[in-house]
Motif scaffolding. Structure first.
Motif, PDB file in Angstrom:
ATOM      1  N   LEU A  41       0.839  -1.189   0.000  1.00 26.73           N
ATOM      2  CA  LEU A  41       0.000   0.000   0.000  1.00 26.73           C
ATOM      3  C   LEU A  41       0.880   1.246   0.000  1.00 26.73           C
ATOM      4  CD1 LEU A  41      -2.653  -1.230   2.577  1.00 26.73           C
ATOM      5  CD2 LEU A  41      -2.835  -1.182   0.081  1.00 26.73           C
ATOM      6  N   PRO A  42       0.384   2.377  -0.496  1.00 23.16           N
ATOM      7  CA  PRO A  42       1.206   3.587  -0.578  1.00 23.16           C
ATOM      8  C   PRO A  42       1.828   4.009   0.752  1.00 23.16           C
ATOM      9  CG  PRO A  42      -0.796   3.880  -1.840  1.00 23.16           C
ATOM     10  CD  PRO A  42      -0.935   2.572  -1.100  1.00 23.16           C
ATOM     11  N   SER A  43       1.148   3.751   1.860  1.00 25.04           N
ATOM     12  CA  SER A  43       1.676   4.137   3.169  1.00 25.04           C
ATOM     13  C   SER A  43       2.680   3.126   3.717  1.00 25.04           C
ATOM     14  CB  SER A  43       0.532   4.315   4.164  1.00 25.04           C
ATOM     15  OG  SER A  43      -0.170   3.093   4.307  1.00 25.04           O
ATOM     16  N   GLY A  44       2.909   2.022   2.975  1.00 27.90           N
ATOM     17  CA  GLY A  44       3.891   1.027   3.374  1.00 27.90           C
ATOM     18  C   GLY A  44       3.308  -0.257   3.915  1.00 27.90           C
ATOM     19  N   GLY A  45       2.031  -0.303   4.212  1.00 27.03           N
ATOM     20  CA  GLY A  45       1.403  -1.519   4.694  1.00 27.03           C
ATOM     21  C   GLY A  45       1.193  -2.516   3.572  1.00 27.03           C
ATOM     22  N   ILE A  46       0.639  -3.648   3.935  1.00 32.63           N
ATOM     23  CA  ILE A  46       0.360  -4.719   2.980  1.00 32.63           C
ATOM     24  C   ILE A  46      -1.111  -5.105   3.096  1.00 32.63           C
ATOM     25  CG2 ILE A  46       0.809  -7.173   2.449  1.00 32.63           C
ATOM     26  CD1 ILE A  46       3.185  -5.480   1.712  1.00 32.63           C
ATOM     27  N   VAL A  47      -1.717  -5.420   1.957  1.00 35.24           N
ATOM     28  CA  VAL A  47      -3.041  -6.020   1.952  1.00 35.24           C
ATOM     29  C   VAL A  47      -2.899  -7.366   1.238  1.00 35.24           C
ATOM     30  CG1 VAL A  47      -3.845  -4.890  -0.174  1.00 35.24           C
ATOM     31  CG2 VAL A  47      -5.506  -5.674   1.529  1.00 35.24           C
ATOM     32  N   PHE A  48      -3.523  -8.392   1.815  1.00 30.83           N
ATOM     33  CA  PHE A  48      -3.432  -9.738   1.282  1.00 30.83           C
ATOM     34  C   PHE A  48      -4.788 -10.136   0.706  1.00 30.83           C
ATOM     35  CE2 PHE A  48      -3.717 -14.403   1.812  1.00 30.83           C
ATOM     36  CZ  PHE A  48      -2.644 -14.764   1.011  1.00 30.83           C
ATOM     37  N   ILE A  49      -4.787 -10.578  -0.539  1.00 30.83           N
ATOM     38  CA  ILE A  49      -6.013 -10.984  -1.226  1.00 30.83           C
ATOM     39  C   ILE A  49      -5.920 -12.475  -1.498  1.00 30.83           C
ATOM     40  CG2 ILE A  49      -7.450 -10.640  -3.272  1.00 30.83           C
ATOM     41  CD1 ILE A  49      -6.152  -7.822  -3.507  1.00 30.83           C
ATOM     42  N   TYR A  50      -6.950 -13.196  -1.092  1.00 24.22           N
ATOM     43  CA  TYR A  50      -6.936 -14.644  -1.247  1.00 24.22           C
ATOM     44  C   TYR A  50      -8.206 -15.111  -1.952  1.00 24.22           C
ATOM     45  CZ  TYR A  50      -9.831 -14.201   2.931  1.00 24.22           C
ATOM     46  OH  TYR A  50     -10.808 -13.820   3.826  1.00 24.22           O
ATOM     47  N   SER A  51      -8.103 -16.255  -2.590  1.00 23.22           N
ATOM     48  CA  SER A  51      -9.225 -16.831  -3.309  1.00 23.22           C
ATOM     49  C   SER A  51     -10.100 -17.639  -2.357  1.00 23.22           C
ATOM     50  CB  SER A  51      -8.702 -17.742  -4.420  1.00 23.22           C
ATOM     51  OG  SER A  51      -9.777 -18.301  -5.130  1.00 23.22           O
ATOM     52  N   LYS A  52     -11.404 -17.509  -2.541  1.00 20.99           N
ATOM     53  CA  LYS A  52     -12.350 -18.266  -1.734  1.00 20.99           C
ATOM     54  C   LYS A  52     -13.466 -18.738  -2.655  1.00 20.99           C
ATOM     55  CE  LYS A  52     -14.957 -17.927   2.516  1.00 20.99           C
ATOM     56  NZ  LYS A  52     -15.861 -17.081   3.238  1.00 20.99           N
ATOM     57  N   ASP A  53     -13.658 -20.050  -2.733  1.00 23.09           N
ATOM     58  CA  ASP A  53     -14.649 -20.618  -3.644  1.00 23.09           C
ATOM     59  C   ASP A  53     -16.052 -20.071  -3.415  1.00 23.09           C
ATOM     60  OD1 ASP A  53     -12.745 -22.147  -4.944  1.00 23.09           O
ATOM     61  OD2 ASP A  53     -13.104 -23.912  -3.678  1.00 23.09           O
ATOM     62  N   ASP A  54     -16.445 -19.899  -2.167  1.00 23.07           N
ATOM     63  CA  ASP A  54     -17.787 -19.393  -1.871  1.00 23.07           C
ATOM     64  C   ASP A  54     -17.747 -17.906  -1.492  1.00 23.07           C
ATOM     65  OD1 ASP A  54     -16.558 -19.740   0.572  1.00 23.07           O
ATOM     66  OD2 ASP A  54     -18.324 -20.597   1.554  1.00 23.07           O
ATOM     67  N   HIS A  55     -16.867 -17.162  -2.150  1.00 23.77           N
ATOM     68  CA  HIS A  55     -16.701 -15.724  -1.881  1.00 23.77           C
ATOM     69  C   HIS A  55     -18.035 -14.986  -1.950  1.00 23.77           C
ATOM     70  CE1 HIS A  55     -15.356 -11.582  -2.225  1.00 23.77           C
ATOM     71  NE2 HIS A  55     -16.060 -11.492  -3.334  1.00 23.77           N
ATOM     72  N   LYS A  56     -18.248 -14.142  -0.973  1.00 25.21           N
ATOM     73  CA  LYS A  56     -19.378 -13.217  -0.972  1.00 25.21           C
ATOM     74  C   LYS A  56     -18.786 -11.826  -0.833  1.00 25.21           C
ATOM     75  CE  LYS A  56     -22.894 -16.264   0.988  1.00 25.21           C
ATOM     76  NZ  LYS A  56     -22.258 -17.497   0.711  1.00 25.21           N
ATOM     77  N   PRO A  57     -19.101 -10.907  -1.748  1.00 28.37           N
ATOM     78  CA  PRO A  57     -18.530  -9.563  -1.679  1.00 28.37           C
ATOM     79  C   PRO A  57     -18.846  -8.880  -0.355  1.00 28.37           C
ATOM     80  CG  PRO A  57     -19.685  -9.892  -3.751  1.00 28.37           C
ATOM     81  CD  PRO A  57     -20.010 -11.067  -2.883  1.00 28.37           C
ATOM     82  N   ALA A  58     -17.898  -8.130   0.135  1.00 22.01           N
ATOM     83  CA  ALA A  58     -18.111  -7.348   1.351  1.00 22.01           C
ATOM     84  C   ALA A  58     -19.206  -6.313   1.095  1.00 22.01           C
ATOM     85  CB  ALA A  58     -16.815  -6.651   1.755  1.00 22.01           C
ATOM     86  N   GLU A  59     -20.043  -6.100   2.075  1.00 21.43           N
ATOM     87  CA  GLU A  59     -21.124  -5.118   1.961  1.00 21.43           C
ATOM     88  C   GLU A  59     -20.719  -3.779   2.567  1.00 21.43           C
ATOM     89  OE1 GLU A  59     -24.650  -6.820   3.620  1.00 21.43           O
ATOM     90  OE2 GLU A  59     -24.690  -8.457   2.177  1.00 21.43           O
ATOM     91  N   PHE A  60     -19.444  -3.590   2.748  1.00 19.97           N
ATOM     92  CA  PHE A  60     -18.889  -2.370   3.328  1.00 19.97           C
ATOM     93  C   PHE A  60     -17.590  -2.059   2.588  1.00 19.97           C
ATOM     94  CE2 PHE A  60     -17.702  -6.151   5.651  1.00 19.97           C
ATOM     95  CZ  PHE A  60     -16.321  -6.095   5.628  1.00 19.97           C
ATOM     96  N   THR A  61     -17.075  -0.880   2.765  1.00 22.50           N
ATOM     97  CA  THR A  61     -15.839  -0.476   2.087  1.00 22.50           C
ATOM     98  C   THR A  61     -14.649  -1.192   2.708  1.00 22.50           C
ATOM     99  OG1 THR A  61     -16.857   1.690   1.748  1.00 22.50           O
ATOM    100  CG2 THR A  61     -14.488   1.511   1.325  1.00 22.50           C
TER     101      THR A  61
END
Length: 127
Positions: A41-61
């Motif tokens: 991330l621009p501030s230096g942190g990390i975000v981890f994105i993983y695959s999930k077969d039954d993924h449901k989109p987050a209903e929040f930001t």
């Protein structure tokens, strides 16, 4: 207790689409793709994105991208094929989908959009 690091993570239904979107469309730096996707991330942190077969989109930001000029950021993302969400309860939103919170004295100027998996993201300007 001492923490070595802290990072956030969320799921998607297709890692290849997510990799292209977050790397090419949003311009985040991919730092690891061994067990998922780790983006710096621009501030230096990390975000981890993983695959999930039954993924449901987050209903929040799930991610907020702070920018200096929200109009320029929205225009740039629109040229990359991003469409912005329109929410009924956002009476102070303009034709671009930007909720003009600064003018309305209701927080930042903010515009929401979705990633290919349906997760909600935003660009925002605080002043």
């Amino acid at each position: 207790m001492h923490y070595k690091d802290v990072f956030s993570g969320f799921s998607v239904n297709n890692l290849n689409e997510a990799k292209k979107f977050y790397q090419e469309t949003l311009g985040l730096e991919l730092v690891n793709d061994e067990m998922g996707l780790a983006f710096k991330l621009p501030s230096g942190g990390i975000v981890f994105i993983y695959s999930k077969d039954d993924h449901k989109p987050a209903e929040f930001t799930i991610l907020n991208f702070e920018v200096d000029n929200i109009d320029q950021a929205v225009d740039d993302l629109v040229t990359k094929g991003i469409s912005f969400e329109r929410y009924e309860n956002m009476s102070h939103a303009d034709e671009k989908g930007i909720a003009r919170g600064i003018t309305a004295k209701m927080g930042p100027d903010i515009a929401w959009f979705k990633d290919p998996a349906g997760n909600i993201l935003s660009v925002l300007q605080n002043s």
